[in-house]
Design a protein around this motif. Structure first.
Motif, PDB file in Angstrom:
ATOM      1  N   ASP A   1       0.837  -1.202   0.000  1.00  0.00           N
ATOM      2  CA  ASP A   1       0.000   0.000   0.000  1.00  0.00           C
ATOM      3  C   ASP A   1       0.871   1.250   0.000  1.00  0.00           C
ATOM      4  OD1 ASP A   1      -2.313  -1.515   0.048  1.00  0.00           O
ATOM      5  OD2 ASP A   1      -2.518  -1.399   2.230  1.00  0.00           O
ATOM      6  N   ALA A   2       1.913   1.245   0.818  1.00  0.00           N
ATOM      7  CA  ALA A   2       2.812   2.403   0.892  1.00  0.00           C
ATOM      8  C   ALA A   2       3.473   2.649  -0.455  1.00  0.00           C
ATOM      9  CB  ALA A   2       3.865   2.193   1.977  1.00  0.00           C
TER      10      ALA A   2
ATOM     11  N   PHE B   1       2.519   9.881  -5.266  1.00  0.00           N
ATOM     12  CA  PHE B   1       3.220  11.113  -4.878  1.00  0.00           C
ATOM     13  C   PHE B   1       4.199  11.548  -5.961  1.00  0.00           C
ATOM     14  CE2 PHE B   1       7.160  12.841  -2.961  1.00  0.00           C
ATOM     15  CZ  PHE B   1       6.670  14.083  -2.609  1.00  0.00           C
ATOM     16  N   PHE B   2       5.005  10.614  -6.491  1.00  0.00           N
ATOM     17  CA  PHE B   2       5.966  10.971  -7.528  1.00  0.00           C
ATOM     18  C   PHE B   2       5.261  11.441  -8.801  1.00  0.00           C
ATOM     19  CE2 PHE B   2       9.317   8.959  -5.048  1.00  0.00           C
ATOM     20  CZ  PHE B   2      10.379   9.808  -5.315  1.00  0.00           C
ATOM     21  N   ALA B   3       4.077  10.889  -9.068  1.00  0.00           N
ATOM     22  CA  ALA B   3       3.340  11.281 -10.264  1.00  0.00           C
ATOM     23  C   ALA B   3       2.802  12.704 -10.191  1.00  0.00           C
ATOM     24  CB  ALA B   3       2.196  10.303 -10.519  1.00  0.00           C
TER      25      ALA B   3
ATOM     26  N   LEU C   1       2.548  22.410   0.965  1.00  0.00           N
ATOM     27  CA  LEU C   1       2.694  22.893   2.333  1.00  0.00           C
ATOM     28  C   LEU C   1       3.960  22.291   2.919  1.00  0.00           C
ATOM     29  CD1 LEU C   1      -0.978  22.485   3.544  1.00  0.00           C
ATOM     30  CD2 LEU C   1       0.194  24.612   2.932  1.00  0.00           C
ATOM     31  N   MET C   2       4.732  23.104   3.613  1.00  0.00           N
ATOM     32  CA  MET C   2       6.038  22.675   4.109  1.00  0.00           C
ATOM     33  C   MET C   2       5.952  21.392   4.930  1.00  0.00           C
ATOM     34  SD  MET C   2       9.148  23.389   3.932  1.00  0.00           S
ATOM     35  CE  MET C   2      10.714  23.542   4.718  1.00  0.00           C
TER      36      MET C   2
ATOM     37  N   HIS D   1       6.491  13.955   3.322  1.00  0.00           N
ATOM     38  CA  HIS D   1       6.601  13.186   2.083  1.00  0.00           C
ATOM     39  C   HIS D   1       8.052  12.840   1.788  1.00  0.00           C
ATOM     40  CE1 HIS D   1       2.439  14.486   0.571  1.00  0.00           C
ATOM     41  NE2 HIS D   1       2.418  13.191   0.777  1.00  0.00           N
ATOM     42  N   ALA D   2       8.950  13.797   1.939  1.00  0.00           N
ATOM     43  CA  ALA D   2      10.363  13.527   1.662  1.00  0.00           C
ATOM     44  C   ALA D   2      10.891  12.439   2.600  1.00  0.00           C
ATOM     45  CB  ALA D   2      11.186  14.807   1.793  1.00  0.00           C
ATOM     46  N   LEU D   3      10.565  12.545   3.886  1.00  0.00           N
ATOM     47  CA  LEU D   3      11.047  11.559   4.850  1.00  0.00           C
ATOM     48  C   LEU D   3      10.464  10.175   4.570  1.00  0.00           C
ATOM     49  CD1 LEU D   3      12.557  10.669   7.391  1.00  0.00           C
ATOM     50  CD2 LEU D   3      10.591  11.478   8.726  1.00  0.00           C
ATOM     51  N   TYR D   4       9.146  10.090   4.538  1.00  0.00           N
ATOM     52  CA  TYR D   4       8.520   8.775   4.396  1.00  0.00           C
ATOM     53  C   TYR D   4       8.694   8.187   3.000  1.00  0.00           C
ATOM     54  CZ  TYR D   4       6.769   9.173   9.076  1.00  0.00           C
ATOM     55  OH  TYR D   4       6.703   9.275  10.438  1.00  0.00           O
ATOM     56  N   THR D   5       8.721   9.023   1.985  1.00  0.00           N
ATOM     57  CA  THR D   5       8.986   8.522   0.635  1.00  0.00           C
ATOM     58  C   THR D   5      10.394   7.952   0.567  1.00  0.00           C
ATOM     59  OG1 THR D   5       7.424  10.058  -0.380  1.00  0.00           O
ATOM     60  CG2 THR D   5       9.149   9.180  -1.801  1.00  0.00           C
ATOM     61  N   GLY D   6      11.340   8.638   1.205  1.00  0.00           N
ATOM     62  CA  GLY D   6      12.706   8.116   1.252  1.00  0.00           C
ATOM     63  C   GLY D   6      12.783   6.788   1.978  1.00  0.00           C
ATOM     64  N   LEU D   7      12.136   6.693   3.138  1.00  0.00           N
ATOM     65  CA  LEU D   7      12.151   5.443   3.905  1.00  0.00           C
ATOM     66  C   LEU D   7      11.529   4.302   3.109  1.00  0.00           C
ATOM     67  CD1 LEU D   7      11.107   6.793   7.430  1.00  0.00           C
ATOM     68  CD2 LEU D   7      13.405   6.095   6.685  1.00  0.00           C
TER      69      LEU D   7
END
Length: 129
Positions: free
Chosen positions: A8-9, A16-18, A27-28, A34-40
């Motif tokens: 699911d993630a 998100f990438f799309a 929004l900051m 998104h940057a943190l969890y997308t990276g993980l």
């Protein structure tokens, strides 16, 4: 992410990438998360899938974003950057570096009072060990 529902993630990260390039000035707080969890998620998928290089590159892109932010505000971002460094090192089988980065991520999250991110770093370090 915390419940290990990686399929699911993965789908959420693909969405998100799309759309991230089309979103005007995210929004900051959302962008940080998104940057943190997308990276993980990206580093996890890189370790588990056949198209690992694409996911590794995505994780690295997120890590570099957090690194730039950490250079401007260590207080807010350094623990997040260290956590992505740890996950990248784990993905690269550089276990000594991963140990060091997990420890730094936990230390700075605790020092800067990001209790939820300290817990996340502890969870991922436990999974690593």
């Amino acid at each position: 992410f915390m419940f290990r529902s990686y399929d699911d993630a993965k789908e959420h990260v693909l969405k998100f990438f799309a759309c991230r390039e089309n979103a005007w000035a995210n929004l900051m707080a959302n962008h940080i998360n998104h940057a943190l969890y997308t990276g993980l998620i990206s580093y996890w998928v890189a370790r588990k899938s056949r198209d690992g290089q694409k996911w590794y590159d995505r994780g690295n892109e997120c890590k570099m974003t957090l690194k730039r932010w950490a250079e401007s505000s260590q207080w807010t971002f350094v623990n997040k950057w260290y956590l992505l460094e740890a996950e990248e090192s784990f993905t690269n089988n550089d276990f000594e570096a991963a140990k060091s980065f997990y420890k730094q991520a936990i230390t700075f999250a605790k020092l800067h009072k990001f209790v939820h991110e300290e817990a996340l770093a502890c969870e991922l370090a436990a999974y690593f060990y």
